[in-house]
Scaffold this active site. Structure first.
Site, mmCIF file in Angstrom:
data_model
loop_
_atom_site.group_PDB
_atom_site.id
_atom_site.type_symbol
_atom_site.label_atom_id
_atom_site.label_comp_id
_atom_site.label_asym_id
_atom_site.label_seq_id
_atom_site.Cartn_x
_atom_site.Cartn_y
_atom_site.Cartn_z
ATOM 1 N N THR A 148 -39.367 -30.714 1.000
ATOM 2 C CA THR A 148 -39.072 -29.973 -0.224
ATOM 3 C C THR A 148 -40.030 -28.807 -0.432
ATOM 4 O O THR A 148 -39.618 -27.681 -0.734
ATOM 5 C CB THR A 148 -39.158 -30.905 -1.447
ATOM 6 O OG1 THR A 148 -38.224 -31.964 -1.292
ATOM 7 C CG2 THR A 148 -38.838 -30.155 -2.730
ATOM 8 N N TYR A 163 -26.996 -33.031 -3.824
ATOM 9 C CA TYR A 163 -25.820 -32.370 -4.403
ATOM 10 C C TYR A 163 -24.541 -33.205 -4.338
ATOM 11 O O TYR A 163 -23.856 -33.378 -5.336
ATOM 12 C CB TYR A 163 -25.559 -30.988 -3.768
ATOM 13 C CG TYR A 163 -24.334 -30.324 -4.345
ATOM 14 C CD1 TYR A 163 -24.351 -29.800 -5.643
ATOM 15 C CD2 TYR A 163 -23.151 -30.244 -3.622
ATOM 16 C CE1 TYR A 163 -23.221 -29.221 -6.187
ATOM 17 C CE2 TYR A 163 -22.016 -29.669 -4.163
ATOM 18 C CZ TYR A 163 -22.049 -29.156 -5.454
ATOM 19 O OH TYR A 163 -20.936 -28.593 -5.996
ATOM 20 N N ARG A 176 -34.353 -34.459 -7.781
ATOM 21 C CA ARG A 176 -33.860 -33.230 -7.156
ATOM 22 C C ARG A 176 -32.557 -33.440 -6.405
ATOM 23 O O ARG A 176 -31.791 -32.494 -6.216
ATOM 24 C CB ARG A 176 -34.918 -32.637 -6.220
ATOM 25 C CG ARG A 176 -36.090 -32.055 -6.997
ATOM 26 C CD ARG A 176 -37.093 -31.331 -6.123
ATOM 27 N NE ARG A 176 -36.617 -30.033 -5.678
ATOM 28 C CZ ARG A 176 -37.385 -28.952 -5.580
ATOM 29 N NH1 ARG A 176 -38.669 -29.008 -5.935
ATOM 30 N NH2 ARG A 176 -36.905 -27.816 -5.143
ATOM 31 N N ILE A 191 -47.729 -38.115 0.036
ATOM 32 C CA ILE A 191 -47.252 -36.838 0.561
ATOM 33 C C ILE A 191 -47.149 -35.940 -0.663
ATOM 34 O O ILE A 191 -46.097 -35.810 -1.281
ATOM 35 C CB ILE A 191 -45.914 -36.998 1.308
ATOM 36 C CG1 ILE A 191 -46.048 -38.072 2.406
ATOM 37 C CG2 ILE A 191 -45.488 -35.666 1.922
ATOM 38 C CD1 ILE A 191 -44.756 -38.395 3.145
#
Length: 309
Positions: free
Chosen positions: A53, A116, A148, A214
């Site tokens: 990302t 999405y 996200r 991370i």
């Protein structure tokens, strides 16, 4: 000892998710990219991840993603583990990029839950199972970031994948539901690698048995983010806690706009990169950039002088 036991020991600590720097014309700035990797390794990061990302993969072409991976692998040169992000909302692209990661000798691949299109849990299982089966010798880390992607991988789905796919060895959980992340280790096994992708959960996840983090904030203070893990590993709980709280103000300001926009503004202020993003991403507002600069002065040396925290 299981097939992946050795690599699971190596893949612990702060795996820094590096930004992808651009020139003013939006071409990739590979010289700055290489310098960032060297800086991270010298600063104590335990591993390097690219094209996740924070690396703006959805703004890169497939060929660019592969080139970024190749340059990173060459620059790291075996000094720390290399974990590229190879996921996409497109199944065939994910297969292709993950196989490329295997071919270039990555230590593991980080694969995001597709975004999405909001797949069902059954479809998620099939997607990850087929990817895992296509690269049986490459360790895979699932990347669950429901804020996200619009989809949360359920613990039951992840547990089934961990049992059916020996090379799915861990998960990066950018999930604010701390009950969820506790149940990951309960259901997937205590040796399953659990990484925090939420900055304020880096320390708490270590406390429940996490493998590390991370964290985007590692782009700014890689030494301090790595030190949270090092202190914990060395039994210095108080120091790990102190770093956790010390970084909270920086973590907060870096997420007042969508990652990696504030990171690139901050790295530009630090003189590390030109602060350029590709649309539809853009830099934060001038007022937020000013706020980032004020906070940043407490942690790092900016060109022109500063106070170091």
């Amino acid at each position: 000892m299981t097939k992946f036991a050795e690599v699971k020991q190596r893949l612990r600590g702060s795996i820094a998710p590096i930004i992808t720097p651009f020139h003013e014309d939006e071409s990739i700035d590979f010289e700055s990219f290489k310098k960032l990797i060297h800086w991270h390794i010298e600063s104590g990061s335990h591993g390097i991840s690219v094209t996740g990302t924070t690396g703006e993969p959805s703004s890169l072409t497939i060929d660019e993603r592969i080139k970024v991976m190749e340059v990173a692998k060459e620059t790291i040169n075996g000094r720390v583990p290399f974990v590229p992000g190879t996921g996409s909302t497109n199944h065939q692209e994910t297969l292709y990029l993950t196989k490329k990661a295997e071919e270039m000798g990555a230590d593991a691949a980080l694969i995001i839950v597709p975004y999405y299109n909001k797949p069902s849990q059954h479809a998620l299982y099939k997607h990850f199972k087929l990817v895992a089966d296509s690269v049986p010798d490459l360790p895979l880390i699932v990347y669950n970031i429901p804020g996200r992607t619009g989809t949360n991988m359920h613990v039951e789905t992840l547990a089934k994948l961990s049992k059916d796919c020996p090379n799915i060895i861990g998960v990066k959980e950018s999930n604010k539901d701390f009950e969820h992340v506790n149940r990951v280790l309960l259901n997937c096994g205590r040796d399953f690698l659990l990484y925090s992708g939420i900055e304020l959960l880096c320390y708490p996840m270590l406390a429940i048995g996490g493998a590390g983090h991370i964290s985007a904030t590692a782009n700014i203070v890689p030494d301090k983010v790595a030190a949270i893990y090092d202190a914990w590993k060395n039994g210095d709980v108080e120091q790990s806690q102190n770093l956790h709280y010390e970084l909270m103000e920086l973590n907060d300001v870096l997420f007042k706009d969508t990652n990696p926009a504030p990171l690139k503004a901050a790295l530009g202020q630090m003189g590390k990169i030109k602060p350029v993003l590709r649309l539809p991403m853009d830099l934060p507002t001038k007022s937020l950039q000013d706020e980032i600069a004020e906070v940043l002065k407490q942690y790092v040396e900016l060109p022109g002088g500063v106070v170091q925290k």
